[in-house]
Design a protein around this motif. Structure first.
Motif, PDB file in Angstrom:
ATOM      1  N   VAL A 281      81.794 -46.061 -12.231  1.00 54.45           N
ATOM      2  CA  VAL A 281      80.232 -46.396 -13.091  1.00 54.45           C
ATOM      3  C   VAL A 281      80.181 -47.697 -12.968  1.00 54.45           C
ATOM      4  CG1 VAL A 281      78.889 -46.106 -14.713  1.00 54.45           C
ATOM      5  CG2 VAL A 281      80.302 -44.717 -14.679  1.00 54.45           C
ATOM      6  N   LEU A 282      81.055 -48.714 -13.317  1.00 45.77           N
ATOM      7  CA  LEU A 282      81.009 -50.434 -13.531  1.00 45.77           C
ATOM      8  C   LEU A 282      80.155 -51.194 -11.895  1.00 45.77           C
ATOM      9  CD1 LEU A 282      79.855 -53.387 -14.834  1.00 45.77           C
ATOM     10  CD2 LEU A 282      82.873 -53.451 -14.570  1.00 45.77           C
ATOM     11  N   GLY A 283      81.452 -50.027 -10.967  1.00 42.57           N
ATOM     12  CA  GLY A 283      81.298 -51.304  -9.747  1.00 42.57           C
ATOM     13  C   GLY A 283      80.242 -49.615  -8.629  1.00 42.57           C
ATOM     14  N   PHE A 284      79.628 -48.633  -9.458  1.00 40.12           N
ATOM     15  CA  PHE A 284      77.999 -48.303  -9.165  1.00 40.12           C
ATOM     16  C   PHE A 284      77.563 -49.105  -9.247  1.00 40.12           C
ATOM     17  CE2 PHE A 284      74.676 -45.085  -9.760  1.00 40.12           C
ATOM     18  CZ  PHE A 284      74.203 -45.500  -8.290  1.00 40.12           C
ATOM     19  N   VAL A 285      77.155 -49.653 -11.194  1.00 39.64           N
ATOM     20  CA  VAL A 285      75.589 -50.380 -10.917  1.00 39.64           C
ATOM     21  C   VAL A 285      75.916 -51.845 -10.761  1.00 39.64           C
ATOM     22  CG1 VAL A 285      75.242 -51.915 -13.351  1.00 39.64           C
ATOM     23  CG2 VAL A 285      76.298 -49.128 -13.275  1.00 39.64           C
ATOM     24  N   MET A 286      77.079 -51.839 -10.266  1.00 39.28           N
ATOM     25  CA  MET A 286      77.086 -53.974  -9.563  1.00 39.28           C
ATOM     26  C   MET A 286      76.609 -53.402  -7.771  1.00 39.28           C
ATOM     27  SD  MET A 286      80.882 -55.264 -10.315  1.00 39.28           S
ATOM     28  CE  MET A 286      81.194 -56.355  -9.127  1.00 39.28           C
ATOM     29  N   MET A 287      77.179 -52.093  -7.045  1.00 41.30           N
ATOM     30  CA  MET A 287      76.067 -51.899  -5.967  1.00 41.30           C
ATOM     31  C   MET A 287      74.608 -52.158  -6.230  1.00 41.30           C
ATOM     32  SD  MET A 287      79.109 -49.762  -4.421  1.00 41.30           S
ATOM     33  CE  MET A 287      78.098 -47.883  -4.963  1.00 41.30           C
ATOM     34  N   PHE A 288      73.884 -51.180  -7.190  1.00 38.96           N
ATOM     35  CA  PHE A 288      73.069 -50.947  -7.153  1.00 38.96           C
ATOM     36  C   PHE A 288      72.138 -51.890  -7.250  1.00 38.96           C
ATOM     37  CE2 PHE A 288      69.372 -50.241 -10.081  1.00 38.96           C
ATOM     38  CZ  PHE A 288      68.715 -49.091  -9.469  1.00 38.96           C
ATOM     39  N   ALA A 289      72.958 -53.122  -8.340  1.00 37.47           N
ATOM     40  CA  ALA A 289      71.628 -54.281  -8.934  1.00 37.47           C
ATOM     41  C   ALA A 289      72.256 -55.519  -7.643  1.00 37.47           C
ATOM     42  CB  ALA A 289      73.200 -55.322  -9.781  1.00 37.47           C
ATOM     43  N   GLY A 290      73.111 -55.150  -7.036  1.00 34.43           N
ATOM     44  CA  GLY A 290      73.504 -55.455  -5.263  1.00 34.43           C
ATOM     45  C   GLY A 290      72.011 -55.637  -4.734  1.00 34.43           C
ATOM     46  N   VAL A 291      71.928 -54.914  -4.010  1.00 34.73           N
ATOM     47  CA  VAL A 291      70.865 -53.589  -3.859  1.00 34.73           C
ATOM     48  C   VAL A 291      69.659 -54.291  -4.067  1.00 34.73           C
ATOM     49  CG1 VAL A 291      69.948 -51.958  -2.416  1.00 34.73           C
ATOM     50  CG2 VAL A 291      72.298 -51.825  -2.429  1.00 34.73           C
ATOM     51  N   PHE A 292      68.980 -53.708  -5.278  1.00 35.43           N
ATOM     52  CA  PHE A 292      67.874 -54.630  -6.127  1.00 35.43           C
ATOM     53  C   PHE A 292      67.585 -55.817  -5.680  1.00 35.43           C
ATOM     54  CE2 PHE A 292      65.808 -55.340  -9.231  1.00 35.43           C
ATOM     55  CZ  PHE A 292      64.552 -54.688  -9.035  1.00 35.43           C
ATOM     56  N   ILE A 293      68.780 -56.776  -5.902  1.00 36.02           N
ATOM     57  CA  ILE A 293      68.575 -58.131  -6.107  1.00 36.02           C
ATOM     58  C   ILE A 293      67.878 -58.182  -4.235  1.00 36.02           C
ATOM     59  CG2 ILE A 293      69.576 -60.435  -5.848  1.00 36.02           C
ATOM     60  CD1 ILE A 293      70.862 -59.226  -7.916  1.00 36.02           C
ATOM     61  N   ALA A 294      68.701 -58.007  -3.233  1.00 35.77           N
ATOM     62  CA  ALA A 294      68.604 -57.833  -1.614  1.00 35.77           C
ATOM     63  C   ALA A 294      67.265 -57.709  -2.073  1.00 35.77           C
ATOM     64  CB  ALA A 294      69.857 -57.279  -1.134  1.00 35.77           C
ATOM     65  N   VAL A 295      67.002 -56.751  -2.001  1.00 38.93           N
ATOM     66  CA  VAL A 295      65.525 -55.773  -1.171  1.00 38.93           C
ATOM     67  C   VAL A 295      64.376 -56.158  -2.707  1.00 38.93           C
ATOM     68  CG1 VAL A 295      66.938 -54.490  -0.218  1.00 38.93           C
ATOM     69  CG2 VAL A 295      65.642 -54.092  -2.048  1.00 38.93           C
ATOM     70  N   THR A 296      64.449 -57.198  -3.656  1.00 40.49           N
ATOM     71  CA  THR A 296      63.069 -57.553  -4.247  1.00 40.49           C
ATOM     72  C   THR A 296      62.741 -58.627  -3.397  1.00 40.49           C
ATOM     73  OG1 THR A 296      64.306 -55.888  -6.180  1.00 40.49           O
ATOM     74  CG2 THR A 296      62.619 -57.600  -6.474  1.00 40.49           C
ATOM     75  N   PRO A 297      60.969 -58.051  -3.428  1.00 39.23           N
ATOM     76  CA  PRO A 297      60.907 -60.171  -2.921  1.00 39.23           C
ATOM     77  C   PRO A 297      61.144 -60.848  -4.348  1.00 39.23           C
ATOM     78  CG  PRO A 297      59.006 -58.464  -2.854  1.00 39.23           C
ATOM     79  CD  PRO A 297      60.440 -57.729  -2.991  1.00 39.23           C
ATOM     80  N   PRO A 298      60.782 -62.275  -3.902  1.00 37.55           N
ATOM     81  CA  PRO A 298      61.210 -63.072  -4.862  1.00 37.55           C
ATOM     82  C   PRO A 298      59.820 -63.056  -5.870  1.00 37.55           C
ATOM     83  CG  PRO A 298      60.651 -64.406  -2.684  1.00 37.55           C
ATOM     84  CD  PRO A 298      61.238 -63.241  -2.711  1.00 37.55           C
ATOM     85  N   ARG A 299      59.596 -63.617  -6.935  1.00 36.68           N
ATOM     86  CA  ARG A 299      58.747 -64.073  -7.843  1.00 36.68           C
ATOM     87  C   ARG A 299      57.909 -64.904  -7.621  1.00 36.68           C
ATOM     88  NH1 ARG A 299      59.680 -60.345 -13.641  1.00 36.68           N
ATOM     89  NH2 ARG A 299      59.683 -58.524 -12.118  1.00 36.68           N
ATOM     90  N   ARG A 300      56.451 -65.221  -7.630  1.00 34.47           N
ATOM     91  CA  ARG A 300      55.453 -66.611  -7.787  1.00 34.47           C
ATOM     92  C   ARG A 300      55.509 -66.807  -8.781  1.00 34.47           C
ATOM     93  NH1 ARG A 300      52.311 -65.813  -1.731  1.00 34.47           N
ATOM     94  NH2 ARG A 300      54.185 -65.555  -0.598  1.00 34.47           N
ATOM     95  N   GLY A 301      55.819 -68.069  -8.853  1.00 34.84           N
ATOM     96  CA  GLY A 301      54.737 -68.406 -10.498  1.00 34.84           C
ATOM     97  C   GLY A 301      53.444 -68.523 -10.050  1.00 34.84           C
ATOM     98  N   GLY A 302      52.950 -68.279 -11.559  1.00 35.19           N
ATOM     99  CA  GLY A 302      51.298 -67.525 -12.050  1.00 35.19           C
ATOM    100  C   GLY A 302      51.241 -66.959 -10.953  1.00 35.19           C
ATOM    101  N   ARG A 303      49.382 -66.785 -10.742  1.00 38.12           N
ATOM    102  CA  ARG A 303      48.896 -65.636  -9.911  1.00 38.12           C
ATOM    103  C   ARG A 303      48.222 -66.077  -9.262  1.00 38.12           C
ATOM    104  NH1 ARG A 303      42.866 -64.279 -11.722  1.00 38.12           N
ATOM    105  NH2 ARG A 303      42.850 -62.966 -10.536  1.00 38.12           N
ATOM    106  N   VAL A 304      48.837 -65.155  -8.042  1.00 37.78           N
ATOM    107  CA  VAL A 304      48.030 -65.555  -6.841  1.00 37.78           C
ATOM    108  C   VAL A 304      46.727 -65.249  -6.261  1.00 37.78           C
ATOM    109  CG1 VAL A 304      48.960 -63.873  -4.011  1.00 37.78           C
ATOM    110  CG2 VAL A 304      50.625 -64.421  -5.896  1.00 37.78           C
ATOM    111  N   SER A 305      45.990 -65.706  -6.021  1.00 37.68           N
ATOM    112  CA  SER A 305      44.703 -65.959  -4.932  1.00 37.68           C
ATOM    113  C   SER A 305      45.024 -64.991  -3.681  1.00 37.68           C
ATOM    114  CB  SER A 305      44.202 -67.045  -5.173  1.00 37.68           C
ATOM    115  OG  SER A 305      43.102 -67.073  -4.923  1.00 37.68           O
ATOM    116  N   SER A 306      43.947 -63.767  -3.608  1.00 39.01           N
ATOM    117  CA  SER A 306      43.531 -63.262  -2.304  1.00 39.01           C
ATOM    118  C   SER A 306      43.215 -64.349  -1.518  1.00 39.01           C
ATOM    119  CB  SER A 306      43.084 -62.625  -2.120  1.00 39.01           C
ATOM    120  OG  SER A 306      41.634 -63.110  -2.779  1.00 39.01           O
ATOM    121  N   ALA A 307      42.316 -65.779  -1.990  1.00 40.14           N
ATOM    122  CA  ALA A 307      41.322 -66.795  -1.035  1.00 40.14           C
ATOM    123  C   ALA A 307      42.344 -67.712  -0.291  1.00 40.14           C
ATOM    124  CB  ALA A 307      40.914 -66.890  -2.105  1.00 40.14           C
ATOM    125  N   PRO A 308      41.834 -67.813   1.014  1.00 43.26           N
ATOM    126  CA  PRO A 308      43.230 -68.125   1.776  1.00 43.26           C
ATOM    127  C   PRO A 308      42.908 -69.794   1.069  1.00 43.26           C
ATOM    128  CG  PRO A 308      40.792 -68.196   2.897  1.00 43.26           C
ATOM    129  CD  PRO A 308      41.048 -66.708   2.150  1.00 43.26           C
TER     130      PRO A 308
END
Length: 120
Positions: free
Chosen positions: A68-95
């Motif tokens: 079960v620990l191995g499965f949780v590690m696999m799941f966490a690894g895939v989640f970390i790999a596919v999740t886009p990084p968070r940016r600090g603050g609010r994202v503005s749609s204005a260029p």
């Protein structure tokens, strides 16, 4: 059968409105997604591979908690790999005025220029 002038104007207005609404939507959606963090992808892959090894070890030694620990590690690894990084603050749609225009903004500018040239 050709369109009347009123129908052509209405069609052009609908096209402009549709383009404007879609361009805003695309800009807001693409602004939320960040570029992939390659260090996070590598870390996620390594964690997933380690999770597979722990899972196999848990099955080999017949300890379900290790599996079960191995499965949780696999799941966490895939989640970390596919999740886009968070940016600090609010994202503005204005260029940004200093940034290079995005692909969609360039297409939008070309479209507007064509429409403007066509009207003249």
């Amino acid at each position: 059968m050709p369109l009347s002038e009123q129908e052509q104007r209405l069609l052009e207005e609908m096209e402009r409105s549709l383009y404007h609404n879609d361009a805003d939507f695309v800009a807001s959606v693409s602004a939320r997604r960040g570029k992939p963090s390659y260090s996070a992808v590598v870390l996620g892959i390594l964690l997933a591979v380690a999770g597979v090894a722990v899972l196999i070890t848990g099955v080999a030694v017949r300890l379900p908690i290790v599996g079960v620990l191995g499965f949780v590690m696999m799941f966490a690894g895939v989640f970390i790999a596919v999740t886009p990084p968070r940016r600090g603050g609010r994202v503005s749609s204005a260029p940004s005025s200093t940034a290079r225009p995005s692909f969609m903004q360039t297409l939008g500018q070309r479209w507007e220029k064509r429409q403007h040239d066509h009207e003249e």
